[in-house]
Design a protein around this motif. Structure first.
Motif, mmCIF file in Angstrom:
data_model
loop_
_atom_site.group_PDB
_atom_site.id
_atom_site.type_symbol
_atom_site.label_atom_id
_atom_site.label_comp_id
_atom_site.label_asym_id
_atom_site.label_seq_id
_atom_site.Cartn_x
_atom_site.Cartn_y
_atom_site.Cartn_z
ATOM 1 N N LYS A 96 2.006 -11.669 -3.081
ATOM 2 C CA LYS A 96 2.002 -10.586 -2.099
ATOM 3 C C LYS A 96 1.238 -9.351 -2.540
ATOM 4 O O LYS A 96 1.126 -8.400 -1.794
ATOM 5 C CB LYS A 96 3.430 -10.222 -1.729
ATOM 6 C CG LYS A 96 4.136 -11.343 -1.013
ATOM 7 C CD LYS A 96 5.535 -10.964 -0.626
ATOM 8 C CE LYS A 96 6.187 -12.142 0.074
ATOM 9 N NZ LYS A 96 7.483 -11.838 0.594
ATOM 10 N N THR A 97 0.694 -9.346 -3.724
ATOM 11 C CA THR A 97 -0.072 -8.186 -4.198
ATOM 12 C C THR A 97 -1.555 -8.312 -3.854
ATOM 13 O O THR A 97 -2.370 -7.545 -4.330
ATOM 14 C CB THR A 97 0.068 -8.018 -5.722
ATOM 15 O OG1 THR A 97 -0.508 -9.150 -6.372
ATOM 16 C CG2 THR A 97 1.516 -7.843 -6.115
ATOM 17 N N TYR A 98 -1.899 -9.254 -2.982
ATOM 18 C CA TYR A 98 -3.309 -9.476 -2.659
ATOM 19 C C TYR A 98 -4.003 -8.224 -2.126
ATOM 20 O O TYR A 98 -5.194 -8.062 -2.309
ATOM 21 C CB TYR A 98 -3.481 -10.631 -1.670
ATOM 22 C CG TYR A 98 -2.987 -10.324 -0.287
ATOM 23 C CD1 TYR A 98 -3.821 -9.743 0.659
ATOM 24 C CD2 TYR A 98 -1.682 -10.621 0.082
ATOM 25 C CE1 TYR A 98 -3.371 -9.446 1.918
ATOM 26 C CE2 TYR A 98 -1.226 -10.333 1.350
ATOM 27 C CZ TYR A 98 -2.072 -9.747 2.255
ATOM 28 O OH TYR A 98 -1.627 -9.456 3.505
ATOM 29 N N LYS A 99 -3.259 -7.338 -1.478
ATOM 30 C CA LYS A 99 -3.881 -6.123 -0.941
ATOM 31 C C LYS A 99 -4.385 -5.221 -2.061
ATOM 32 O O LYS A 99 -5.340 -4.495 -1.889
ATOM 33 C CB LYS A 99 -2.910 -5.356 -0.050
ATOM 34 C CG LYS A 99 -2.656 -6.040 1.272
ATOM 35 C CD LYS A 99 -1.746 -5.220 2.150
ATOM 36 C CE LYS A 99 -1.507 -5.911 3.465
ATOM 37 N NZ LYS A 99 -0.613 -5.156 4.334
ATOM 38 N N ARG A 100 -3.732 -5.287 -3.204
ATOM 39 C CA ARG A 100 -4.179 -4.486 -4.342
ATOM 40 C C ARG A 100 -5.361 -5.130 -5.057
ATOM 41 O O ARG A 100 -6.036 -4.486 -5.847
ATOM 42 C CB ARG A 100 -3.034 -4.282 -5.330
ATOM 43 C CG ARG A 100 -2.018 -3.279 -4.811
ATOM 44 C CD ARG A 100 -0.968 -3.014 -5.839
ATOM 45 N NE ARG A 100 0.169 -3.856 -5.472
ATOM 46 C CZ ARG A 100 1.149 -4.182 -6.279
ATOM 47 N NH1 ARG A 100 1.142 -3.767 -7.524
ATOM 48 N NH2 ARG A 100 2.139 -4.927 -5.866
ATOM 49 N N HIS A 101 -5.570 -6.411 -4.807
ATOM 50 C CA HIS A 101 -6.646 -7.150 -5.473
ATOM 51 C C HIS A 101 -7.453 -7.943 -4.440
ATOM 52 O O HIS A 101 -7.506 -9.173 -4.486
ATOM 53 C CB HIS A 101 -6.054 -8.104 -6.522
ATOM 54 C CG HIS A 101 -5.122 -7.432 -7.468
ATOM 55 N ND1 HIS A 101 -5.563 -6.595 -8.462
ATOM 56 C CD2 HIS A 101 -3.766 -7.454 -7.556
ATOM 57 C CE1 HIS A 101 -4.512 -6.141 -9.140
ATOM 58 N NE2 HIS A 101 -3.420 -6.632 -8.600
ATOM 59 N N PRO A 102 -8.079 -7.255 -3.490
ATOM 60 C CA PRO A 102 -8.761 -7.962 -2.396
ATOM 61 C C PRO A 102 -9.953 -8.804 -2.849
ATOM 62 O O PRO A 102 -10.406 -9.667 -2.111
ATOM 63 C CB PRO A 102 -9.208 -6.831 -1.464
ATOM 64 C CG PRO A 102 -9.293 -5.631 -2.351
ATOM 65 C CD PRO A 102 -8.219 -5.810 -3.389
#
Length: 183
Positions: A96-102
């Motif tokens: 779920k941290t994909y937004k921080r690591h696009p």
């Protein structure tokens, strides 16, 4: 994951998750049809030069092949599209941290499965967005679903409206009528 209008960024959020009071709504529905240029534009092809040679290299459209949510897409269709994207992320070990690591490799690998919101719901692509938004609110209110214009589109006065009988079909119908040109 998806707030009502954020599902277009998320309308695109109507399909995936929670509602916040007065969240803006962008849309519903979709199918696996893709927009030929990604977001309502027609892809252009390089035509051969007069001498029969190539007219030059063209840049590939990053949105080509992505699932396109349409104004008349059902919530089930939208959910299936988002489920395909999230399944791809899981397959590639993305949490779920994909937004921080696009730009993480797994996120990039799934870019072709990220659903595109209807272009009609994008204020930058729809010159009538403000008028269409007002028409959407008027239609929803006419059907007893208390809605308001927000700074991002439209939203519900309260979350209880999501439980109104036939909410999904009313929202899709109003969206098609308001944003689809059937005014």
């Amino acid at each position: 994951m998806l707030k009502l209008f954020e599902r277009a960024a998320v309308f695109t959020a109507v399909g995936a998750a929670g509602l916040v009071v007065l969240t803006a709504c962008g849309g519903v529905g979709g199918n696996d049809d893709t927009d030929k240029g990604g977001q309502g534009e027609v892809a252009s092809l390089t035509s051969p030069a007069a001498d029969g040679g190539s007219a030059g290299a063209s840049t590939a459209d990053p949105d080509a092949g992505r699932p396109q949510i349409r104004l008349d897409s059902t919530q089930d269709d939208v959910n299936r599209m988002w489920d395909g994207w999230t399944a791809c992320l899981k397959e590639h070990g993305v949490d779920k941290t994909y937004k921080r690591h696009p730009n993480a490799p797994g996120v990039k690998a799934c870019a072709g499965k990220l659903p595109l919101d209807p272009p009609e719901l994008d204020p930058a692509k729809n010159p009538d967005f403000d008028d269409d938004t007002r028409a959407m609110v008027q239609c929803m209110n006419k059907h007893g679903i208390k809605s308001v214009v927000t700074d991002r589109g439209w939203g519900l006065e309260d979350g209880a409206s999501l439980n109104a009988p036939n909410y999904d079909s009313i929202m899709v119908g109003c969206q098609v009528k308001a944003f689809g040109g059937d005014k």
